[in-house]
Design an enzyme around this catalytic site. Structure first.
Site, PDB file in Angstrom:
ATOM      1  N   ASP A  93      42.446   3.152  24.785  1.00  0.00           N
ATOM      2  CA  ASP A  93      41.490   2.532  23.888  1.00  0.00           C
ATOM      3  C   ASP A  93      40.043   3.213  24.457  1.00  0.00           C
ATOM      4  O   ASP A  93      39.073   2.353  24.082  1.00  0.00           O
ATOM      5  CB  ASP A  93      41.405   0.953  24.018  1.00  0.00           C
ATOM      6  CG  ASP A  93      40.807   0.117  22.977  1.00  0.00           C
ATOM      7  OD1 ASP A  93      40.901   0.712  21.902  1.00  0.00           O
ATOM      8  OD2 ASP A  93      40.393  -0.775  23.047  1.00  0.00           O
ATOM      9  N   LYS A 126      43.158   5.998  20.897  1.00  0.00           N
ATOM     10  CA  LYS A 126      42.070   5.671  19.798  1.00  0.00           C
ATOM     11  C   LYS A 126      41.229   6.735  19.539  1.00  0.00           C
ATOM     12  O   LYS A 126      41.064   7.814  20.176  1.00  0.00           O
ATOM     13  CB  LYS A 126      40.990   4.498  20.706  1.00  0.00           C
ATOM     14  CG  LYS A 126      39.855   4.253  19.804  1.00  0.00           C
ATOM     15  CD  LYS A 126      38.854   3.505  20.365  1.00  0.00           C
ATOM     16  CE  LYS A 126      39.091   2.176  20.047  1.00  0.00           C
ATOM     17  NZ  LYS A 126      38.056   1.238  20.820  1.00  0.00           N
ATOM     18  N   ASP A 151      36.855   7.477  35.977  1.00  0.00           N
ATOM     19  CA  ASP A 151      36.562   8.362  35.110  1.00  0.00           C
ATOM     20  C   ASP A 151      37.528   9.211  34.673  1.00  0.00           C
ATOM     21  O   ASP A 151      37.805  10.276  35.221  1.00  0.00           O
ATOM     22  CB  ASP A 151      35.049   8.633  35.353  1.00  0.00           C
ATOM     23  CG  ASP A 151      34.290   9.390  33.999  1.00  0.00           C
ATOM     24  OD1 ASP A 151      35.128   9.702  33.233  1.00  0.00           O
ATOM     25  OD2 ASP A 151      33.091   9.210  34.114  1.00  0.00           O
TER      26      ASP A 151
HETATM   27  C1  LIG Z   1      36.563  -0.532  23.470  1.00  0.00           C
HETATM   28  S1  LIG Z   1      36.346  -0.798  25.045  1.00  0.00           S
HETATM   29  C2  LIG Z   1      38.265  -1.108  25.742  1.00  0.00           C
HETATM   30  C3  LIG Z   1      38.668  -2.482  25.413  1.00  0.00           C
HETATM   31  C4  LIG Z   1      39.797  -2.968  26.389  1.00  0.00           C
HETATM   32  N1  LIG Z   1      40.920  -1.974  26.177  1.00  0.00           N
HETATM   33  C5  LIG Z   1      40.279  -4.212  26.057  1.00  0.00           C
HETATM   34  O1  LIG Z   1      41.550  -4.201  25.876  1.00  0.00           O
HETATM   35  O2  LIG Z   1      39.763  -5.161  26.466  1.00  0.00           O
HETATM   36  C6  LIG Z   1      36.261   0.842  25.622  1.00  0.00           C
HETATM   37  C7  LIG Z   1      36.485   1.173  27.020  1.00  0.00           C
HETATM   38  O3  LIG Z   1      36.446   2.659  27.446  1.00  0.00           O
HETATM   39  C8  LIG Z   1      35.818   2.887  28.770  1.00  0.00           C
HETATM   40  N2  LIG Z   1      35.564   4.167  28.995  1.00  0.00           N
HETATM   41  C9  LIG Z   1      34.607   4.996  28.053  1.00  0.00           C
HETATM   42  N3  LIG Z   1      34.410   6.078  28.490  1.00  0.00           N
HETATM   43  C10 LIG Z   1      35.335   6.379  29.980  1.00  0.00           C
HETATM   44  C11 LIG Z   1      35.743   7.319  30.827  1.00  0.00           C
HETATM   45  N4  LIG Z   1      35.254   8.569  30.799  1.00  0.00           N
HETATM   46  N5  LIG Z   1      36.796   6.966  31.777  1.00  0.00           N
HETATM   47  C12 LIG Z   1      37.291   5.630  31.661  1.00  0.00           C
HETATM   48  N6  LIG Z   1      36.882   4.685  30.900  1.00  0.00           N
HETATM   49  C13 LIG Z   1      35.976   5.009  29.855  1.00  0.00           C
HETATM   50  C14 LIG Z   1      34.550   1.875  28.701  1.00  0.00           C
HETATM   51  O4  LIG Z   1      34.146   1.818  30.194  1.00  0.00           O
HETATM   52  C15 LIG Z   1      34.985   0.526  27.937  1.00  0.00           C
HETATM   53  O5  LIG Z   1      35.456  -0.263  29.055  1.00  0.00           O
END
Ligand SMILES: C[S@@+](CC[C@H](N)C(=O)[O-])C[C@H]1O[C@@H](n2cnc3c(N)ncnc32)[C@H](O)[C@@H]1O
Length: 204
Positions: free
Chosen positions: A119, A159, A94
Site C-alpha cells: 500500500d 497499490k 525504505d
Molecule cells: C497510504 S499509507 C499506508 C497505509 C497503511 N497501509 C495502513 O494500512 O494503515 C502509505 C505508506 O507508504 C509509505 N512509504 C512511502 N514510500 C515508502 C518507501 N520508500 N519505503 C517504505 N515505505 C514507504 C509511507 O510512509 C506511508 O506510511
C-alpha cells in the site's frame, strides 16, 4: 444538493469512524478487507509481507485473519507505534533504499510468504506527472520484492495509480500469476485514480 467533494469527505469520515470503532489504525484496513471478501487472498496461518504498512490498519486486518499461527511482517520507512497484536513484526525500512529482501528473509528463516500487499504511496506533490512517477517506482519495487519473497501459489496486491506504465506491469503480472485483476475499493475516493493490481496463484 451535496457536491462531489462533500460526498467524498462524508465517505472518508464514515470509514475513519468505523476504523476507530473497530480498533483499526486507519481506514486502509477496509480496502484490503473488501479485496479479501472478493478474492479470498489470505487464510489462517498464512505468512504475510505488508509494504507501506504504517500506521497499520491493513496489518491489523491481516493479523486478525492469519491468527496466532500466522505472521505479518509490516514494513514502512516511518516508525510504527507498538502493536498489541503479537503476530505483527515491524521493520522500519525504505523499500527504495534498503535491502528489504534480505532483512525480511532473516525473519522468514527459509520460508516464503503466502501473500504480499503493498500500500506504499509517496507524499503527493499535486503535480500529476511527478506523483505518477513516484507511485510507479514504489509499485515496481514492490513487485520486484514480491518476486523474491512470495511462494509458488501465493498472491500479491499492489497499490498503483492509473498511468501508461501500468500496462507493462500488468503484462508482466499476467506472465507470473494465474489470475490478474484490477481492483478499486469502495473506500477509494471517486476522483482518485488509485487502484490495486491483484495477482493470484504465482506460477513459479
Ligand atoms: C497510504 S499509507 C499506508 C497505509 C497503511 N497501509 C495502513 O494500512 O494503515 C502509505 C505508506 O507508504 C509509505 N512509504 C512511502 N514510500 C515508502 C518507501 N520508500 N519505503 C517504505 N515505505 C514507504 C509511507 O510512509 C506511508 O506510511
Amino acid at each position: 444538493m451535496p457536491t462531489n467533494r462533500w460526498l467524498q469527505e462524508a465517505r472518508k469520515d464514515h470509514y475513519r469512524r468505523r476504523a476507530r470503532e473497530e480498533g483499526y489504525r486507519s481506514r486502509a484496513a477496509y480496502k484490503f478487507l473488501e479485496a479479501q471478501r472478493k478474492y479470498r487472498l489470505v487464510k489462517r496461518g498464512d505468512i504475510i509481507v505488508d509494504l507501506g504498512a504504517w500506521p497499520g490498519g491493513i496489518s491489523q486486518a491481516l493479523a486478525r485473519i492469519v491468527g496466532s499461527e500466522g505472521l505479518v511482517i509490516a514494513v514502512d520507512r516511518r516508525k510504527f507505534k507498538k502493536f498489541d497484536e503479537r503476530n505483527i513484526i515491524t521493520l522500519q525500512l525504505d523499500i527504495l533504499e534498503d535491502d528489504v529482501v534480505s532483512e525480511i528473509k532473516k525473519i522468514l528463516d527459509g520460508k516464503l510468504a503466502d501473500f504480499l500487499v503493498s500500500d506504499a504511496s509517496p507524499s503527493f506533490s499535486g503535480i500529476r506527472d511527478v506523483d505518477v512517477l513516484r507511485q510507479i517506482e514504489l509499485t515496481e519495487r514492490s513487485h520486484e520484492i514480491a518476486k523474491e519473497l512470495v511462494k509458488r501459489g501465493g498472491s500479491v496486491m499492489l497499490k498503483a495509480l492509473e498511468c501508461g506504465e501500468l500496462r507493462e506491469l500488468e503484462r508482466e503480472l499476467k506472465r507470473e500469476f494465474k489470475i490478474v485483476k484490477r481492483f478499486i475499493p469502495k473506500a477509494t475516493r471517486k476522483s482518485s485514480s488509485e487502484l490495486y493490481l491483484i495477482g493470484i496463484g504465482k506460477l513459479v
